[in-house]
Design a protein around this motif. Sequence first.
Motif, PDB file in Angstrom:
ATOM      1  N   PRO A  15     -10.236  13.171  12.927  1.00  0.00           N
ATOM      2  CA  PRO A  15     -10.295  13.632  14.319  1.00  0.00           C
ATOM      3  C   PRO A  15     -10.044  15.133  14.387  1.00  0.00           C
ATOM      4  O   PRO A  15      -9.449  15.711  13.474  1.00  0.00           O
ATOM      5  CB  PRO A  15      -9.144  12.876  14.991  1.00  0.00           C
ATOM      6  N   ASN A  21      -0.565  25.067   7.534  1.00  0.00           N
ATOM      7  CA  ASN A  21      -0.404  24.096   8.621  1.00  0.00           C
ATOM      8  C   ASN A  21       0.781  23.173   8.375  1.00  0.00           C
ATOM      9  O   ASN A  21       1.536  22.848   9.290  1.00  0.00           O
ATOM     10  CB  ASN A  21      -1.678  23.269   8.789  1.00  0.00           C
ATOM     11  N   PHE A  22       0.924  22.766   7.121  1.00  0.00           N
ATOM     12  CA  PHE A  22       2.064  21.899   6.809  1.00  0.00           C
ATOM     13  C   PHE A  22       3.381  22.619   7.109  1.00  0.00           C
ATOM     14  O   PHE A  22       4.281  22.071   7.736  1.00  0.00           O
ATOM     15  CB  PHE A  22       2.039  21.455   5.344  1.00  0.00           C
ATOM     16  N   GLY A  79       4.117  22.927  10.794  1.00  0.00           N
ATOM     17  CA  GLY A  79       4.642  21.645  11.281  1.00  0.00           C
ATOM     18  C   GLY A  79       6.085  21.458  10.843  1.00  0.00           C
ATOM     19  O   GLY A  79       6.943  20.998  11.598  1.00  0.00           O
ATOM     20  N   ARG A 120       9.508  20.856  13.014  1.00  0.00           N
ATOM     21  CA  ARG A 120      10.463  19.769  12.741  1.00  0.00           C
ATOM     22  C   ARG A 120      11.868  20.309  12.490  1.00  0.00           C
ATOM     23  O   ARG A 120      12.856  19.773  12.984  1.00  0.00           O
ATOM     24  CB  ARG A 120      10.020  18.966  11.507  1.00  0.00           C
ATOM     25  N   ASP A 151      13.588  21.301  15.761  1.00  0.00           N
ATOM     26  CA  ASP A 151      13.423  20.375  16.873  1.00  0.00           C
ATOM     27  C   ASP A 151      14.790  19.973  17.418  1.00  0.00           C
ATOM     28  O   ASP A 151      15.506  19.193  16.815  1.00  0.00           O
ATOM     29  CB  ASP A 151      12.641  19.142  16.407  1.00  0.00           C
ATOM     30  N   THR A 164      10.837  16.984  22.899  1.00  0.00           N
ATOM     31  CA  THR A 164      10.322  17.465  21.616  1.00  0.00           C
ATOM     32  C   THR A 164       8.831  17.781  21.744  1.00  0.00           C
ATOM     33  O   THR A 164       8.139  17.129  22.520  1.00  0.00           O
ATOM     34  CB  THR A 164      10.542  16.393  20.514  1.00  0.00           C
ATOM     35  N   LEU A 217       6.939  17.188  19.327  1.00  0.00           N
ATOM     36  CA  LEU A 217       6.397  16.358  18.253  1.00  0.00           C
ATOM     37  C   LEU A 217       6.197  14.916  18.695  1.00  0.00           C
ATOM     38  O   LEU A 217       6.611  14.518  19.786  1.00  0.00           O
ATOM     39  CB  LEU A 217       7.364  16.378  17.067  1.00  0.00           C
ATOM     40  N   GLN A 220      -1.008  16.576   6.229  1.00  0.00           N
ATOM     41  CA  GLN A 220      -0.401  17.898   6.052  1.00  0.00           C
ATOM     42  C   GLN A 220      -1.257  18.962   6.746  1.00  0.00           C
ATOM     43  O   GLN A 220      -0.746  19.924   7.311  1.00  0.00           O
ATOM     44  CB  GLN A 220      -0.257  18.196   4.557  1.00  0.00           C
ATOM     45  N   VAL A 242      -2.722  18.845   9.491  1.00  0.00           N
ATOM     46  CA  VAL A 242      -2.458  18.962  10.937  1.00  0.00           C
ATOM     47  C   VAL A 242      -0.960  19.178  11.222  1.00  0.00           C
ATOM     48  O   VAL A 242      -0.501  19.013  12.355  1.00  0.00           O
ATOM     49  CB  VAL A 242      -2.987  17.741  11.724  1.00  0.00           C
ATOM     50  N   GLY A 243      -0.219  19.546  10.193  1.00  0.00           N
ATOM     51  CA  GLY A 243       1.203  19.840  10.389  1.00  0.00           C
ATOM     52  C   GLY A 243       2.106  18.621  10.335  1.00  0.00           C
ATOM     53  O   GLY A 243       3.245  18.667  10.792  1.00  0.00           O
ATOM     54  N   GLY A 244       1.608  17.534   9.764  1.00  0.00           N
ATOM     55  CA  GLY A 244       2.407  16.308   9.742  1.00  0.00           C
ATOM     56  C   GLY A 244       3.142  16.099   8.433  1.00  0.00           C
ATOM     57  O   GLY A 244       2.873  16.760   7.436  1.00  0.00           O
ATOM     58  N   ASP A 245       4.056  15.173   8.457  1.00  0.00           N
ATOM     59  CA  ASP A 245       4.799  14.784   7.265  1.00  0.00           C
ATOM     60  C   ASP A 245       5.085  13.287   7.369  1.00  0.00           C
ATOM     61  O   ASP A 245       5.095  12.736   8.469  1.00  0.00           O
ATOM     62  CB  ASP A 245       6.108  15.572   7.178  1.00  0.00           C
ATOM     63  N   THR A 251       5.565  12.062  11.283  1.00  0.00           N
ATOM     64  CA  THR A 251       5.787  12.896  12.463  1.00  0.00           C
ATOM     65  C   THR A 251       4.776  14.030  12.410  1.00  0.00           C
ATOM     66  O   THR A 251       4.378  14.466  11.327  1.00  0.00           O
ATOM     67  CB  THR A 251       7.204  13.509  12.490  1.00  0.00           C
ATOM     68  N   PRO A 264       2.782  17.384  15.188  1.00  0.00           N
ATOM     69  CA  PRO A 264       2.740  17.962  16.522  1.00  0.00           C
ATOM     70  C   PRO A 264       2.033  16.975  17.460  1.00  0.00           C
ATOM     71  O   PRO A 264       1.000  16.409  17.092  1.00  0.00           O
ATOM     72  CB  PRO A 264       1.910  19.235  16.327  1.00  0.00           C
ATOM     73  N   ALA A 269       0.118  17.140  19.843  1.00  0.00           N
ATOM     74  CA  ALA A 269      -1.291  17.388  20.147  1.00  0.00           C
ATOM     75  C   ALA A 269      -2.216  16.770  19.090  1.00  0.00           C
ATOM     76  O   ALA A 269      -3.384  16.522  19.352  1.00  0.00           O
ATOM     77  CB  ALA A 269      -1.544  18.890  20.242  1.00  0.00           C
ATOM     78  N   ASN A 270      -1.675  16.521  17.890  1.00  0.00           N
ATOM     79  CA  ASN A 270      -2.504  15.984  16.811  1.00  0.00           C
ATOM     80  C   ASN A 270      -2.244  14.502  16.541  1.00  0.00           C
ATOM     81  O   ASN A 270      -2.537  14.003  15.451  1.00  0.00           O
ATOM     82  CB  ASN A 270      -2.287  16.807  15.535  1.00  0.00           C
ATOM     83  N   THR A 295      -4.680  12.009  14.628  1.00  0.00           N
ATOM     84  CA  THR A 295      -4.787  12.003  13.162  1.00  0.00           C
ATOM     85  C   THR A 295      -3.921  10.892  12.568  1.00  0.00           C
ATOM     86  O   THR A 295      -4.318  10.224  11.613  1.00  0.00           O
ATOM     87  CB  THR A 295      -4.364  13.372  12.588  1.00  0.00           C
ATOM     88  N   PHE A 354      13.890  11.418  17.940  1.00  0.00           N
ATOM     89  CA  PHE A 354      12.758  10.603  18.419  1.00  0.00           C
ATOM     90  C   PHE A 354      12.222   9.716  17.312  1.00  0.00           C
ATOM     91  O   PHE A 354      11.774   8.603  17.561  1.00  0.00           O
ATOM     92  CB  PHE A 354      11.658  11.511  19.013  1.00  0.00           C
TER      93      PHE A 354
END
Lengths: 425, 412
Positions: free
Chosen positions: A9, A357-358, A361, A365, A368, B23, B25, B69, B71-74, B89, B91, B93-94, B97, B356
Amino acid sequence: MHINRTEAPEYKSIDTFELLPINTFCLDNGIKVHVMQAGSQDVAKLDFLFPAGSVQANKPLLASITNKALTEGTHHLSGAQLSEKIDFYGAFIGQQAHFHHSIVTLVTLSNFLPQTLEILEDVVKNPSFKQKEIDTLLNKRKQEFLIEGSKVRTLATRAFTQNLYGQNHPYGNHLTLEDFNALTRDDIVRFHQNAYIPKGTHIIVSGQPGDDLKTLLNKHFGQVWSDAEPLPDPKPTMIDKPKRELIIKKDDALQSAIKIGIPLFNKEHPDFHGMQILNTVLGGYFGSRLMTNIREEKGLTYGISSFIMTYKHSGFLMIGSDVKAENRPLAVKEIFSELKKLREEKLSDEELTLVKNFLIGDMIRNFDGPFATSDNYRGLIDLNLSSDYFHIFFNELKNITGERLQELAQTYFKEENFITVIAGK
Amino acid sequence: MINIHKQTLANGLRVVVHVDKSTPLAAVNILYHVGSKNETPVKTGFAHLFEHLMFGGSKNIPSYDAPLQMVGGDNNAWTSCDITNYYLTLPAANLETGFWLESDRMLELNFSEESLAVQRKVVIEEFKQRYLNQPYGDIPLLISPMAYKVHPYRWPTIGKEIAHIENATLDDVKDFFYHHYAPNNAVLSVSGNVVPDEVFKLAEKWFGDIPYRSLSKTTIPKEPEQTAARQQSVERPVPADMIYKAFHIGGRMDNDFYAVDLLSDVLSNGPSSRLIQSLVKEQQLFSEVNAYISGDHHPGLFTVTGNLLPGISMEQAEAAINVELDKIATSAVSDYELQKVKNKIESSLVLSEISFLNKAMNLASFELLGQAEDINDEIHKYRAVTSHDILDSARATFRPENGSTLYYHASK
């Protein structure tokens, strides 16, 4: 509904980094208070940072035992009475001794802040330091030391830091069984008097402490209860030519611990942010070069990672992994080949974007909420850095290039700079 | 009070949403109702090995981690004897994904020999690193088969032995997947800066066409009541002796769960608790003591452990623990002491509602066991416990014939 599962996506990249506002004020005696007020729960966390770290203490165990013994009883309350009170309020007092300060943390429901702060004042100012309590703490600490010392990874880490900083500076982490007998109650009483003082102390408050915070803090911690100056916190004398290879034999070990690293610098160095990003590429996240090669492709280990450790006066980068003995030479060889790749090949645009990007993010975190923010902010206190530091990192992260990362690898990842420590077989 | 929005898809997937606007996230948590208790005695460690394979790529997506990763995730995951829990987790907005990735691996894994070969090795190194090459690391391998003779809790999540992991085949893996990984055997929970209706739409879009699957019907044998005390002594190259006692208690959904939990708090939660005050501070027998409950779905264990100080004999140590256990099984705790442990529970519940991600995990777990809304009743259930309930629980639990004791001696 037909969906295309093979295509990711669309996603949004994050262009701004927002930090909770940090308000600062001083108590009547000059103690600096840093406040991050936010959060949906009525809870507050207060970290008291006293200039009472192991560098100021300058004697093994002195900083940590003094710090731990604070909650073992005061001139007014026995240790048992004290813990009864704190437990009854559902509050928590925690302690940690670091190199340049010792921390006393209070976590409490906000409505009990007046009561719990009063107890904390007693803890900080009037500890009784009974010999029996000191002995109990020393026994416990000794056993932890022995248990830790039977782990190969601990043996390797200790050897690594001693090799860089020697045995005389606390950064070297040198501790022996004799040190447990050498610590006296007098040492502790004196160190407490000289180090748990208003000058050089910071208080970091996060959560929802309520409107009376300043009044409450002044009431309990605003007087000049000592006019002492903070103890000196000297720099380490770096070992001139550290050994390039160290082997610590442990024949009954099923796995060998590998620690490979280089001396670096503290957070103020102009290359620090870049090195943090380069370290992430190397071994700082699950998709890192080391993890991909050594765990996900070769299955040599359960985990491999690298990190940068910084202190007030110094820093280092260290790669660590536990592997079975017969795989150890291959793992070491692959670690060096990954370092070489970073020197010789520029990162692809795709990998660079992914790492950026990682990390963005990850920053979100890590910041937060008020508690997470205060934990990260605490790391700046030693160096007198302001929270702009995080924005500077964010900007550097957004703008860093593959060329710059390769240049850093060529500067710092020189093979001859690396120190290899193996513990086990 | 935690706000909760829920829907169930036609294929049986339960979706729970919690909105937390504090948050930027969001968390996506998927809990599969499968753990090591669903393994057979000859193929143990499988649920956990499988958790590793879930990261080896799925039907339409060759790599799980990289797109997240990007999209800024983990993310991470863990396996217990009852459940396997995957979480990420990112952002807010993503968020989509996360749905794309999680739905594809629920749909079908990329069953690859290569991934299996690598993860077998990784898990074997994990087995060594955490259980064999670690002081006291093998305790779970010793205590589980002492306390359980029939029920599959008799082996730990990592598995009974390394050979079981070495022998795992791709057919085993496929079989396991189709019998346990299914929308109707999972709970999806989403928390953070999200809009419930949008989450439900995403859930329908990405998970809606995953077929309902018929699940493994193997019944799990009940553990018969223990009738005689069990003991075992081992000698290991560790710095200090340790004693480890495990008593049978009920399961997570039993009525007395809250009383038993508070019983463990009276004994060892916080510096003023009984075992710490008496055994560590006053009598100076141990460097550390602990009492805790497993919280397993099926009848679990109440564990009491102590690290002996030098010069203290195992007999002395055990006798002192027994005195404390007898005391709490003979006379009721005072109102003050009861109130104290309840206050501690209240503040830890308040603290647990800050994260969260934590809320997403807890909501999935409550939804699996009953209904997500139960999370908001926890506090009342703890408050309702009386000192008499605690006394009853202590009496029922701390009987010698209900316990197993492991004497872990340091070799001289």
